[in-house]
Design a protein around this motif. Structure first.
Motif, PDB file in Angstrom:
ATOM      1  N   MET A  80       0.829  -1.208   0.000  1.00  0.00           N
ATOM      2  CA  MET A  80       0.000   0.000   0.000  1.00  0.00           C
ATOM      3  C   MET A  80       0.862   1.256   0.000  1.00  0.00           C
ATOM      4  N   CYS A  81       1.940   1.239   0.771  1.00  0.00           N
ATOM      5  CA  CYS A  81       2.844   2.400   0.805  1.00  0.00           C
ATOM      6  C   CYS A  81       3.511   2.614  -0.547  1.00  0.00           C
ATOM      7  N   MET A  82       3.931   1.545  -1.174  1.00  0.00           N
ATOM      8  CA  MET A  82       4.559   1.658  -2.489  1.00  0.00           C
ATOM      9  C   MET A  82       3.563   2.163  -3.525  1.00  0.00           C
ATOM     10  N   ALA A  83       2.331   1.699  -3.438  1.00  0.00           N
ATOM     11  CA  ALA A  83       1.299   2.159  -4.369  1.00  0.00           C
ATOM     12  C   ALA A  83       1.000   3.638  -4.149  1.00  0.00           C
ATOM     13  N   LEU A  84       0.936   4.057  -2.890  1.00  0.00           N
ATOM     14  CA  LEU A  84       0.697   5.467  -2.569  1.00  0.00           C
ATOM     15  C   LEU A  84       1.839   6.332  -3.086  1.00  0.00           C
ATOM     16  N   ARG A  85       3.066   5.867  -2.883  1.00  0.00           N
ATOM     17  CA  ARG A  85       4.235   6.610  -3.362  1.00  0.00           C
ATOM     18  C   ARG A  85       4.190   6.761  -4.873  1.00  0.00           C
ATOM     19  N   SER A  86       3.905   5.676  -5.561  1.00  0.00           N
ATOM     20  CA  SER A  86       3.827   5.708  -7.017  1.00  0.00           C
ATOM     21  C   SER A  86       2.721   6.658  -7.487  1.00  0.00           C
ATOM     22  N   MET A  87       1.599   6.630  -6.819  1.00  0.00           N
ATOM     23  CA  MET A  87       0.495   7.511  -7.174  1.00  0.00           C
ATOM     24  C   MET A  87       0.889   8.977  -6.980  1.00  0.00           C
ATOM     25  N   CYS A  88       1.558   9.280  -5.880  1.00  0.00           N
ATOM     26  CA  CYS A  88       1.996  10.660  -5.624  1.00  0.00           C
ATOM     27  C   CYS A  88       3.013  11.124  -6.660  1.00  0.00           C
ATOM     28  N   GLU A  89       3.930  10.235  -7.040  1.00  0.00           N
ATOM     29  CA  GLU A  89       4.903  10.573  -8.082  1.00  0.00           C
ATOM     30  C   GLU A  89       4.190  10.895  -9.392  1.00  0.00           C
ATOM     31  N   ASN A  90       3.190  10.095  -9.730  1.00  0.00           N
ATOM     32  CA  ASN A  90       2.434  10.323 -10.965  1.00  0.00           C
ATOM     33  C   ASN A  90       1.658  11.634 -10.908  1.00  0.00           C
ATOM     34  N   ILE A  91       1.104  11.945  -9.748  1.00  0.00           N
ATOM     35  CA  ILE A  91       0.362  13.203  -9.603  1.00  0.00           C
ATOM     36  C   ILE A  91       1.295  14.396  -9.796  1.00  0.00           C
ATOM     37  N   LEU A  92       2.475  14.362  -9.169  1.00  0.00           N
ATOM     38  CA  LEU A  92       3.432  15.461  -9.341  1.00  0.00           C
ATOM     39  C   LEU A  92       3.823  15.601 -10.813  1.00  0.00           C
ATOM     40  N   GLN A  93       4.080  14.479 -11.466  1.00  0.00           N
ATOM     41  CA  GLN A  93       4.467  14.526 -12.877  1.00  0.00           C
ATOM     42  C   GLN A  93       3.335  15.104 -13.735  1.00  0.00           C
ATOM     43  N   LEU A  94       2.118  14.669 -13.486  1.00  0.00           N
ATOM     44  CA  LEU A  94       0.982  15.189 -14.260  1.00  0.00           C
ATOM     45  C   LEU A  94       0.745  16.662 -13.979  1.00  0.00           C
ATOM     46  N   MET A  95       0.867  17.067 -12.720  1.00  0.00           N
ATOM     47  CA  MET A  95       0.713  18.489 -12.391  1.00  0.00           C
ATOM     48  C   MET A  95       1.767  19.322 -13.102  1.00  0.00           C
ATOM     49  N   THR A  96       2.972  18.813 -13.141  1.00  0.00           N
ATOM     50  CA  THR A  96       4.083  19.542 -13.750  1.00  0.00           C
ATOM     51  C   THR A  96       3.916  19.671 -15.256  1.00  0.00           C
ATOM     52  N   THR A  97       3.461  18.630 -15.887  1.00  0.00           N
ATOM     53  CA  THR A  97       3.465  18.605 -17.353  1.00  0.00           C
ATOM     54  C   THR A  97       2.147  18.978 -18.009  1.00  0.00           C
ATOM     55  N   THR A  98       1.037  18.950 -17.280  1.00  0.00           N
ATOM     56  CA  THR A  98      -0.247  19.166 -17.949  1.00  0.00           C
ATOM     57  C   THR A  98      -1.027  20.392 -17.481  1.00  0.00           C
ATOM     58  N   ILE A  99      -0.731  20.916 -16.323  1.00  0.00           N
ATOM     59  CA  ILE A  99      -1.471  22.073 -15.812  1.00  0.00           C
ATOM     60  C   ILE A  99      -0.616  23.315 -16.032  1.00  0.00           C
ATOM     61  N   ASP A 100      -1.053  24.189 -16.928  1.00  0.00           N
ATOM     62  CA  ASP A 100      -0.242  25.342 -17.346  1.00  0.00           C
ATOM     63  C   ASP A 100       0.211  26.221 -16.191  1.00  0.00           C
ATOM     64  N   LYS A 101      -0.684  26.650 -15.367  1.00  0.00           N
ATOM     65  CA  LYS A 101      -0.351  27.601 -14.301  1.00  0.00           C
ATOM     66  C   LYS A 101       0.393  26.962 -13.131  1.00  0.00           C
ATOM     67  N   MET A 102       0.531  25.647 -13.136  1.00  0.00           N
ATOM     68  CA  MET A 102       1.213  24.970 -12.038  1.00  0.00           C
ATOM     69  C   MET A 102       2.704  25.326 -12.007  1.00  0.00           C
ATOM     70  N   GLU A 103       3.272  25.639 -13.159  1.00  0.00           N
ATOM     71  CA  GLU A 103       4.682  26.041 -13.187  1.00  0.00           C
ATOM     72  C   GLU A 103       4.922  27.271 -12.320  1.00  0.00           C
ATOM     73  N   ASP A 104       3.973  28.188 -12.321  1.00  0.00           N
ATOM     74  CA  ASP A 104       4.110  29.395 -11.504  1.00  0.00           C
ATOM     75  C   ASP A 104       4.138  29.065 -10.019  1.00  0.00           C
ATOM     76  N   VAL A 105       3.458  28.000  -9.647  1.00  0.00           N
ATOM     77  CA  VAL A 105       3.423  27.570  -8.243  1.00  0.00           C
ATOM     78  C   VAL A 105       4.679  26.777  -7.883  1.00  0.00           C
ATOM     79  N   LEU A 106       5.099  25.909  -8.781  1.00  0.00           N
ATOM     80  CA  LEU A 106       6.210  24.990  -8.487  1.00  0.00           C
ATOM     81  C   LEU A 106       7.597  25.605  -8.673  1.00  0.00           C
ATOM     82  N   TRP A 107       7.705  26.628  -9.521  1.00  0.00           N
ATOM     83  CA  TRP A 107       9.021  27.230  -9.807  1.00  0.00           C
ATOM     84  C   TRP A 107       9.206  28.491  -9.012  1.00  0.00           C
ATOM     85  N   PRO A 108      10.252  28.644  -8.285  1.00  0.00           N
ATOM     86  CA  PRO A 108      11.353  27.739  -7.980  1.00  0.00           C
ATOM     87  C   PRO A 108      11.139  26.969  -6.666  1.00  0.00           C
TER      88      PRO A 108
END
Length: 175
Positions: free
Chosen positions: A9-37
């Protein structure tokens, strides 16, 4: 049996969180303003060591995009952004981590991508060198020869490849 279920369950949660960060970074335009720097704050904190692969993957994506677009906020003002580690700390941490590229779920390629993307912010004298050398190091990591990859780069090899030559060196005035 219960322990194995928790680990899965912990490994699945970790993988899910990694995927969410990747999707937020690459697909949500305004997220770059939040994440950088902001994401850079986590690079030198030991608590986030296991997250370096996904963290650097997001940093690599955002920094490469900002460099390519010559974005106004590409360059970080480290005096104003007081929570962001300074360039020497970032370089040190990334070089140490990339010496074991297969640890942390094959984080090496993402760390190298982050180093390349961040290079203008780290020091002007390393940009051209890292733009040339880092793609070769990424290719080395991606090689299929398990024996060669399992040994890692070794700190000396990485430092020799990514540092400016002894003759030129870095302009140490800003450090």
């Amino acid at each position: 049996m219960k322990h194995c279920t928790v680990c899965i369950m912990c490994m699945a949660l970790r993988s899910m969180c990694e995927n969410i960060l990747q999707l937020m970074t690459t697909t949500i335009d305004k997220m770059e303003d939040v994440l950088w720097p902001f994401l850079l704050e986590f690079l030198t904190t030991d608590l986030y060591l296991l997250a370096m692969g996904p963290l650097c993957r997001s940093i690599a994506h955002i920094s490469a995009k900002k460099r390519q677009e010559d974005s106004d906020d590409c360059m970080i003002n480290f005096e104003e952004e007081v929570n962001i580690p300074k360039p020497p700390a970032l370089i040190s941490r990334l070089v140490v981590l990339v010496c074991q590229p297969q640890n942390g779920r094959n984080r090496g390629e993402h760390i190298l991508g982050a180093m390349k993307g961040l290079s203008p912010n780290l020091h002007a004298d390393i940009v051209e060198l890292w733009d040339t050398v880092i793609p070769k190091l990424v290719q080395y990591i991606e090689e299929s020869d398990e024996e060669k990859r399992s040994h890692g780069f070794g700190a000396k090899d990485v430092i020799e490849d990514i540092r400016p030559s002894r003759s030129g060196g870095l302009d140490r005035g800003a450090w």
